[in-house]
Design a protein around this motif. Structure first.
Motif, PDB file in Angstrom:
ATOM      1  N   VAL A   1     -12.130   1.843   0.865  1.00  0.00           N
ATOM      2  CA  VAL A   1     -11.948   2.438   2.200  1.00  0.00           C
ATOM      3  C   VAL A   1     -11.954   1.351   3.267  1.00  0.00           C
ATOM      4  O   VAL A   1     -11.109   1.335   4.177  1.00  0.00           O
ATOM      5  CB  VAL A   1     -13.040   3.487   2.482  1.00  0.00           C
ATOM      6  CG1 VAL A   1     -12.934   3.986   3.928  1.00  0.00           C
ATOM      7  CG2 VAL A   1     -12.923   4.658   1.516  1.00  0.00           C
ATOM      8  N   ASP A   2     -12.896   0.412   3.171  1.00  0.00           N
ATOM      9  CA  ASP A   2     -12.952  -0.701   4.126  1.00  0.00           C
ATOM     10  C   ASP A   2     -11.703  -1.570   4.011  1.00  0.00           C
ATOM     11  O   ASP A   2     -11.153  -2.014   5.029  1.00  0.00           O
ATOM     12  CB  ASP A   2     -14.193  -1.549   3.857  1.00  0.00           C
ATOM     13  CG  ASP A   2     -14.291  -2.750   4.784  1.00  0.00           C
ATOM     14  OD1 ASP A   2     -14.541  -2.539   5.989  1.00  0.00           O
ATOM     15  OD2 ASP A   2     -14.100  -3.896   4.302  1.00  0.00           O
TER      16      ASP A   2
ATOM     17  N   ASP B   1      -8.837   0.193   5.728  1.00  0.00           N
ATOM     18  CA  ASP B   1      -9.040   0.181   7.184  1.00  0.00           C
ATOM     19  C   ASP B   1      -8.644  -1.169   7.776  1.00  0.00           C
ATOM     20  O   ASP B   1      -8.135  -1.240   8.912  1.00  0.00           O
ATOM     21  CB  ASP B   1     -10.501   0.477   7.521  1.00  0.00           C
ATOM     22  CG  ASP B   1     -10.857   1.943   7.318  1.00  0.00           C
ATOM     23  OD1 ASP B   1      -9.921   2.767   7.247  1.00  0.00           O
ATOM     24  OD2 ASP B   1     -12.062   2.259   7.218  1.00  0.00           O
ATOM     25  N   ARG B   2      -8.877  -2.252   7.044  1.00  0.00           N
ATOM     26  CA  ARG B   2      -8.528  -3.588   7.530  1.00  0.00           C
ATOM     27  C   ARG B   2      -7.025  -3.865   7.392  1.00  0.00           C
ATOM     28  O   ARG B   2      -6.457  -4.657   8.153  1.00  0.00           O
ATOM     29  CB  ARG B   2      -9.325  -4.649   6.751  1.00  0.00           C
ATOM     30  CG  ARG B   2     -10.813  -4.601   7.032  1.00  0.00           C
ATOM     31  CD  ARG B   2     -11.593  -5.596   6.197  1.00  0.00           C
ATOM     32  NE  ARG B   2     -13.026  -5.499   6.469  1.00  0.00           N
ATOM     33  CZ  ARG B   2     -13.634  -6.093   7.485  1.00  0.00           C
ATOM     34  NH1 ARG B   2     -12.927  -6.866   8.317  1.00  0.00           N
ATOM     35  NH2 ARG B   2     -14.929  -5.939   7.689  1.00  0.00           N
TER      36      ARG B   2
ATOM     37  N   LYS C   1      -4.500  -1.424   7.505  1.00  0.00           N
ATOM     38  CA  LYS C   1      -3.663  -0.537   8.320  1.00  0.00           C
ATOM     39  C   LYS C   1      -3.126  -1.182   9.600  1.00  0.00           C
ATOM     40  O   LYS C   1      -1.939  -1.050   9.916  1.00  0.00           O
ATOM     41  CB  LYS C   1      -4.434   0.741   8.661  1.00  0.00           C
ATOM     42  CG  LYS C   1      -4.483   1.741   7.530  1.00  0.00           C
ATOM     43  CD  LYS C   1      -5.144   3.044   7.966  1.00  0.00           C
ATOM     44  CE  LYS C   1      -5.185   4.041   6.815  1.00  0.00           C
ATOM     45  NZ  LYS C   1      -5.773   5.340   7.225  1.00  0.00           N
TER      46      LYS C   1
ATOM     47  N   ASP D   1       2.231   3.514   6.656  1.00  0.00           N
ATOM     48  CA  ASP D   1       0.838   3.915   6.472  1.00  0.00           C
ATOM     49  C   ASP D   1       0.395   3.502   5.074  1.00  0.00           C
ATOM     50  O   ASP D   1       1.216   3.205   4.198  1.00  0.00           O
ATOM     51  CB  ASP D   1       0.694   5.435   6.626  1.00  0.00           C
ATOM     52  CG  ASP D   1      -0.753   5.874   6.841  1.00  0.00           C
ATOM     53  OD1 ASP D   1      -1.630   5.000   6.989  1.00  0.00           O
ATOM     54  OD2 ASP D   1      -0.998   7.093   6.865  1.00  0.00           O
TER      55      ASP D   1
END
Length: 277
Positions: A161-162, A165-166, A168, A177
């Motif tokens: 997930v991290d 997020d970095r 995107k 996306d």
């Protein structure tokens, strides 16, 4: 008969399907349109004349930038063929296999790339590292979506997930996306429906598809797919044609979260455009 067979029989009876009637009405098999997977090419023969020759066209190799890991007790690997591009698509787990099935069977997806080029990003420690998405899907409208596939039990530990997020904010032209899919989205039911559509398309008889489309053209709203197949006059061919129309996006499942055997209701999409390969 085992318990699964009993359940299947009860489901069929519930939705008005009689196996005895199907056996009695069984007809001669029909050869699919692309049974031999051939194309016509023209070459010069020994007499110097231009001659038409039919030849088999094998699938092209996967465009993956890296090979799947070796098979272990806890992992599976393999490949399948994208019917729209005639290119091999690889997978390295059961979850990736389901993801590939769903993407390849979707009428909204024009092209799928497995293991696309890695994306360089800066991690929490300020180091430049790389992440390779499992798939890159391109929609019919040209939108691109990178996809990471992970079992939900490994999401937190992997830090995916991290990572996403970095990535995107720096996707640029790589994709519009990047998303994470787990078994919560890549369910057995959705994958089974996708596999049925792909298998039907590989045995496609366009005349049957056109006939089923005519039968459904006069029906508004949801209809029992089994009734449509019986109205066709040859149940197996009728069901195969229905799945082909699902692959095209002309027909949709009333509840795609359930297998057709559990909820055999479909509806025709108005003004749909066929995307058959």
């Amino acid at each position: 008969m085992n318990w699964k067979g009993v359940l299947d029989f009860l489901k069929e009876k519930k939705f008005g399907l009689d196996r005895k009637e199907l056996v009695e009405a069984e007809t001669s098999p029909v050869v699919p349109d692309d049974f031999c997977a051939e194309e016509v090419v023209y070459e010069m023969n020994d007499m110097g004349e231009r001659e038409a020759i039919e030849r088999f066209v094998p699938p092209t190799r996967s465009t993956a930038t890296r090979k799947p890991p070796a098979r272990t007790k806890g992992h599976s690997r393999g490949s399948m063929v994208d019917p729209r591009t005639n290119r091999a698509i690889t997978f390295a787990s059961a979850h990736e296999w389901r993801c590939a099935l769903i993407l390849l069977a979707s009428p909204e997806i024009a092209e799928v790339y497995d293991q696309p080029p890695a994306i360089t990003y800066v991690d929490a420690e300020g180091k430049k590292v790389k992440h390779t998405p499992d798939y890159l899907a391109v929609s019919r409208s040209g939108k691109k979506c990178a996809i990471a596939v992970k079992p939900s039990r490994r999401v937190e530990k992997s830090g995916i997930v991290d990572t996403l997020d970095r990535i995107k904010p720096i996707l640029g032209d790589y994709a519009d996306d990047i998303i994470l899919l787990t078994e919560l989205q890549l369910t057995h039911e959705r994958a089974t429906n996708a596999e049925s559509a792909l298998q039907a398309h590989s045995c496609r008889v366009q005349a049957d598809c056109d006939r089923v489309a005519v039968i459904m053209s006069g029906i508004n709203g949801e209809v029992n797919a089994y009734d449509v197949a019986k109205a066709f006059g040859d149940f197996p061919r009728g069901m195969n044609a229905i799945w082909c129309l699902v692959y095209d996006g002309i027909v949709k499942l009333a509840n795609p979260a359930l297998m057709l055997a559990d909820h055999p209701f479909v509806f025709r999409v108005l003004q749909a455009t066929s995307v058959a390969a």
